[in-house]
Design a protein around this motif. Structure first.
Motif, PDB file in Angstrom:
ATOM      1  N   ILE A 115     -49.231  -1.375   0.141  1.00 55.72           N
ATOM      2  CA  ILE A 115     -50.328  -0.846   0.253  1.00 55.72           C
ATOM      3  C   ILE A 115     -50.268   0.456  -0.130  1.00 55.72           C
ATOM      4  N   GLU A 116     -49.271   1.187  -0.223  1.00 49.55           N
ATOM      5  CA  GLU A 116     -49.149   2.604  -0.652  1.00 49.55           C
ATOM      6  C   GLU A 116     -48.648   2.689  -2.264  1.00 49.55           C
ATOM      7  N   GLY A 117     -48.577   1.243  -2.824  1.00 51.00           N
ATOM      8  CA  GLY A 117     -48.055   1.452  -4.163  1.00 51.00           C
ATOM      9  C   GLY A 117     -46.645   1.928  -4.381  1.00 51.00           C
ATOM     10  N   LYS A 118     -46.092   1.568  -3.430  1.00 53.45           N
ATOM     11  CA  LYS A 118     -44.475   2.049  -3.572  1.00 53.45           C
ATOM     12  C   LYS A 118     -43.450   0.937  -3.845  1.00 53.45           C
ATOM     13  N   ALA A 119     -42.710   0.929  -4.934  1.00 53.90           N
ATOM     14  CA  ALA A 119     -41.866   0.026  -5.276  1.00 53.90           C
ATOM     15  C   ALA A 119     -40.377   0.636  -5.739  1.00 53.90           C
ATOM     16  N   ASN A 120     -39.790   1.077  -5.172  1.00 54.30           N
ATOM     17  CA  ASN A 120     -38.472   1.755  -5.571  1.00 54.30           C
ATOM     18  C   ASN A 120     -37.248   0.957  -5.173  1.00 54.30           C
ATOM     19  N   PHE A 121     -36.465   0.358  -6.083  1.00 56.59           N
ATOM     20  CA  PHE A 121     -35.252  -0.308  -5.737  1.00 56.59           C
ATOM     21  C   PHE A 121     -34.235   0.469  -4.993  1.00 56.59           C
ATOM     22  N   PRO A 122     -33.476  -0.018  -4.073  1.00 58.59           N
ATOM     23  CA  PRO A 122     -32.173   0.843  -3.809  1.00 58.59           C
ATOM     24  C   PRO A 122     -31.295   0.812  -4.737  1.00 58.59           C
ATOM     25  N   GLU A 123     -30.502   1.935  -4.453  1.00 57.85           N
ATOM     26  CA  GLU A 123     -29.259   2.325  -5.562  1.00 57.85           C
ATOM     27  C   GLU A 123     -28.287   0.955  -5.195  1.00 57.85           C
ATOM     28  N   MET A 124     -28.168   0.745  -4.192  1.00 59.03           N
ATOM     29  CA  MET A 124     -27.045  -0.186  -4.050  1.00 59.03           C
ATOM     30  C   MET A 124     -27.379  -1.838  -4.335  1.00 59.03           C
ATOM     31  N   PHE A 125     -28.630  -2.253  -4.390  1.00 64.60           N
ATOM     32  CA  PHE A 125     -28.947  -3.460  -4.624  1.00 64.60           C
ATOM     33  C   PHE A 125     -28.658  -4.127  -5.620  1.00 64.60           C
ATOM     34  N   PRO A 126     -28.842  -3.591  -6.839  1.00 68.74           N
ATOM     35  CA  PRO A 126     -28.300  -4.091  -8.320  1.00 68.74           C
ATOM     36  C   PRO A 126     -26.653  -4.063  -8.226  1.00 68.74           C
ATOM     37  N   CYS A 127     -26.055  -3.115  -7.692  1.00 64.80           N
ATOM     38  CA  CYS A 127     -24.506  -2.900  -7.544  1.00 64.80           C
ATOM     39  C   CYS A 127     -24.062  -4.117  -6.627  1.00 64.80           C
ATOM     40  N   ALA A 128     -24.643  -4.436  -5.680  1.00 65.37           N
ATOM     41  CA  ALA A 128     -24.136  -5.576  -4.860  1.00 65.37           C
ATOM     42  C   ALA A 128     -24.130  -6.944  -5.316  1.00 65.37           C
ATOM     43  N   LEU A 129     -24.755  -6.997  -6.829  1.00 65.11           N
ATOM     44  CA  LEU A 129     -24.697  -8.275  -7.579  1.00 65.11           C
ATOM     45  C   LEU A 129     -23.262  -8.338  -8.174  1.00 65.11           C
ATOM     46  N   ILE A 130     -22.411  -7.361  -8.318  1.00 66.36           N
ATOM     47  CA  ILE A 130     -21.309  -7.317  -8.857  1.00 66.36           C
ATOM     48  C   ILE A 130     -20.306  -8.577  -8.061  1.00 66.36           C
ATOM     49  N   SER A 131     -20.346  -8.430  -7.008  1.00 66.61           N
ATOM     50  CA  SER A 131     -19.636  -9.320  -6.203  1.00 66.61           C
ATOM     51  C   SER A 131     -19.871 -11.007  -6.776  1.00 66.61           C
ATOM     52  N   LEU A 180     -17.197 -13.394  -8.673  1.00 65.13           N
ATOM     53  CA  LEU A 180     -16.695 -14.814  -7.847  1.00 65.13           C
ATOM     54  C   LEU A 180     -16.919 -15.645  -8.975  1.00 65.13           C
ATOM     55  N   GLU A 181     -17.939 -15.627  -9.881  1.00 65.74           N
ATOM     56  CA  GLU A 181     -18.204 -16.444 -10.936  1.00 65.74           C
ATOM     57  C   GLU A 181     -17.151 -16.115 -12.128  1.00 65.74           C
ATOM     58  N   ASN A 182     -16.542 -15.100 -12.251  1.00 66.54           N
ATOM     59  CA  ASN A 182     -15.397 -15.179 -13.034  1.00 66.54           C
ATOM     60  C   ASN A 182     -14.230 -15.788 -12.564  1.00 66.54           C
ATOM     61  N   VAL A 183     -13.893 -15.639 -11.342  1.00 63.19           N
ATOM     62  CA  VAL A 183     -13.031 -16.288 -10.564  1.00 63.19           C
ATOM     63  C   VAL A 183     -12.925 -17.957 -10.763  1.00 63.19           C
ATOM     64  N   ILE A 184     -14.249 -18.525 -10.556  1.00 64.49           N
ATOM     65  CA  ILE A 184     -14.355 -19.873 -10.896  1.00 64.49           C
ATOM     66  C   ILE A 184     -13.992 -20.275 -12.372  1.00 64.49           C
ATOM     67  N   LYS A 185     -14.541 -19.266 -13.228  1.00 62.97           N
ATOM     68  CA  LYS A 185     -14.180 -19.571 -14.703  1.00 62.97           C
ATOM     69  C   LYS A 185     -12.905 -19.548 -15.108  1.00 62.97           C
ATOM     70  N   GLU A 186     -12.110 -18.867 -14.333  1.00 59.81           N
ATOM     71  CA  GLU A 186     -10.769 -18.713 -14.575  1.00 59.81           C
ATOM     72  C   GLU A 186      -9.918 -19.709 -13.936  1.00 59.81           C
ATOM     73  N   LYS A 187     -10.674 -20.502 -12.967  1.00 60.00           N
ATOM     74  CA  LYS A 187      -9.884 -21.694 -12.095  1.00 60.00           C
ATOM     75  C   LYS A 187      -9.071 -21.056 -11.181  1.00 60.00           C
ATOM     76  N   LEU A 188      -9.119 -20.057 -10.569  1.00 57.14           N
ATOM     77  CA  LEU A 188      -8.448 -19.370  -9.524  1.00 57.14           C
ATOM     78  C   LEU A 188      -9.020 -20.017  -8.231  1.00 57.14           C
ATOM     79  N   ASP A 189      -8.062 -20.165  -7.135  1.00 59.10           N
ATOM     80  CA  ASP A 189      -8.284 -20.779  -6.149  1.00 59.10           C
ATOM     81  C   ASP A 189      -8.464 -19.566  -4.861  1.00 59.10           C
ATOM     82  N   PHE A 190      -9.663 -19.265  -4.772  1.00 63.69           N
ATOM     83  CA  PHE A 190      -9.992 -18.153  -3.840  1.00 63.69           C
ATOM     84  C   PHE A 190      -9.931 -18.764  -2.143  1.00 63.69           C
ATOM     85  N   LYS A 191      -9.694 -19.828  -2.165  1.00 66.98           N
ATOM     86  CA  LYS A 191      -9.356 -20.278  -0.674  1.00 66.98           C
ATOM     87  C   LYS A 191      -7.850 -20.103  -0.172  1.00 66.98           C
TER      88      LYS A 191
END
Length: 301
Positions: A197-213, A217-228
C-alpha cells in the motif's frame, strides 16, 4: 512496546518458516529428522544461525532509529553493514530469548569510519552468540576478493564447480514472499520492510545471506560428504553487505552464491575448523555481500 522490551520465543513453526523460505534442508532444523544426525546432543531441532542474525538485524535496526544512529550512517556514508558473531550454544524452540545491545561507539577514522555495537544473545539462560554489528564506508571482511569475471556466471551451471576456480555455484532468485516469510520466521515485523500500500519493498540485509546455508549444503552433497554421520556446526560468521546494492535489489533478480573452502590459518585455535569464503552476486553484475563462514565437526565442538 519496544522491540527490545518484548518477550521473544521461537517456535517449531518459526523454524520451519525460516528454513523453507531459504531452502535450508540441514537436519539440525528438521523436527522429524534431527535424530538422524549421529550423536546429536541437542535433543530436537534448533533455530537457524542466519535466523538469529536476522533477529539481531531487526533489534539493531530499532536501536539505530531510537538513538538516531541512522542519521549518522547517512551523513558519513557508511555504505557497508557488517556482522561479526561467534556461536556458543544453540537456541531451542520455546526458550525465552534475551538480547543485549551495548551503546553505540563511533570511530571517526579518516580511512574507514565505523559505527559499532556489541551484541549478545542468550537463550535458556545460556550465551548463544556474541559479537558486533558495525557500519562502515568500506567492507570489513574480504576487502580484496579474488573472484572470477562475473560474466562467466551467465552461462555457469547451477550446483556445479566453476572451472578451476574452486568456487561452487548455487543460483537463486529473489522473491518478496520468501523474504517476508523469513522475516516472520525471525520474529521481525515484515511491514517494516515490505508494504504494498505504501509502495515499500526493501529486502532485509540477512535474507540473501541466509541462502549461504543452502549453497554450503548443496556443496556437501556434490562432495559426497555424509552430513548425517559427520555433521558440522557454525562457529562464526563474518559478513559485509553493500547497502547500496541491497537498496536496488528487486524480486526476480538472480543471486549467484559462490562458496569456496579456503586454506586454514596454521595458528587456528582448532585444527578441525573449516572456513569458507562466500559471495552473493546480483544478476552477474554486482557484489552484494561477502562472508567468511567457519564450521567445526559436531564431535569436535
Amino acid at each position: 512496546m519496544s522491540y527490545l522490551q518484548k518477550t521473544h520465543i521461537f517456535s517449531l513453526l518459526h523454524i520451519d518458516i525460516a528454513r523453507n523460505s531459504t531452502d535450508d534442508f540441514n537436519l539440525f532444523h528438521d523436527k522429524k529428522k534431527w535424530h538422524q544426525i549421529h550423536h546429536n546432543p541437542f535433543g530436537g531441532p534448533i533455530v537457524l544461525g542466519f535466523q538469529l542474525e536476522a533477529f539481531i538485524e531487526g533489534a539493531v535496526r530499532e536501536h539505530r532509529i531510537t538513538y538516531q544512529d541512522d542519521i549518522l550512517i547517512a551523513q558519513k556514508n557508511l555504505q557497508y553493514s557488517n556482522y561479526q558473531f561467534s556461536f556458543a550454544n544453540p537456541v531451542k524452540p520455546e526458550q525465552v530469548i534475551d538480547i543485549k545491545i551495548n551503546r553505540s561507539l563511533f570511530s571517526n577514522d579518516l580511512l574507514n569510519p565505523i559505527l559499532s555495537n556489541r551484541v549478545s544473545l542468550k537463550s535458556g539462560g545460556k550465551l548463544s552468540m556474541a559479537g558486533y554489528k558495525k557500519e562502515s564506508q568500506k567492507p570489513l571482511f574480504l576487502p580484496n576478493p579474488d573472484l572470477p569475471d562475473f560474466k562467466r556466471l551467465i552461462n555457469a551451471s547451477d550446483r556445479e564447480f566453476l572451472g578451476d576456480t574452486g568456487f561452487f555455484i548455487k543460483r537463486k532468485f529473489m522473491n518478496t514472499s520468501n523474504a517476508k516469510n523469513f522475516l516472520a520466521g525471525s520474529l521481525i515485523e515484515q511491514s517494516d520492510y515490505f508494504d504494498e500500500i505504501e509502495g515499500k519493498a526493501n529486502f532485509p540485509e540477512m535474507f540473501p545471506c541466509a541462502l549461504i546455508s543452502c549453497a554450503l549444503l548443496e556443496n556437501v552433497i556434490k562432495e559426497k560428504l555424509d552430513f548425517k554421520r559427520n555433521p558440522m556446526v557454525y562457529t562464526s560468521h563474518k559478513i559485509s553487505i553493500d547497502r547500496h546494492h541491497l537498496s536496488h535489489l528487486k524480486s526476480n533478480d538472480s543471486l549467484h552464491l559462490l562458496v569456496r573452502l579456503i586454506q586454514e590459518d596454521k595458528n587456528s585455535a582448532s585444527s578441525l575448523q573449516q572456513t569458507y569464503e562466500c559471495y552473493g552476486v546480483i544478476n552477474h553484475e554486482s557484489l552484494l555481500f561477502r562472508s567468511l563462514v567457519s564450521l567445526v565437526p559436531l564431535t569436535g565442538k
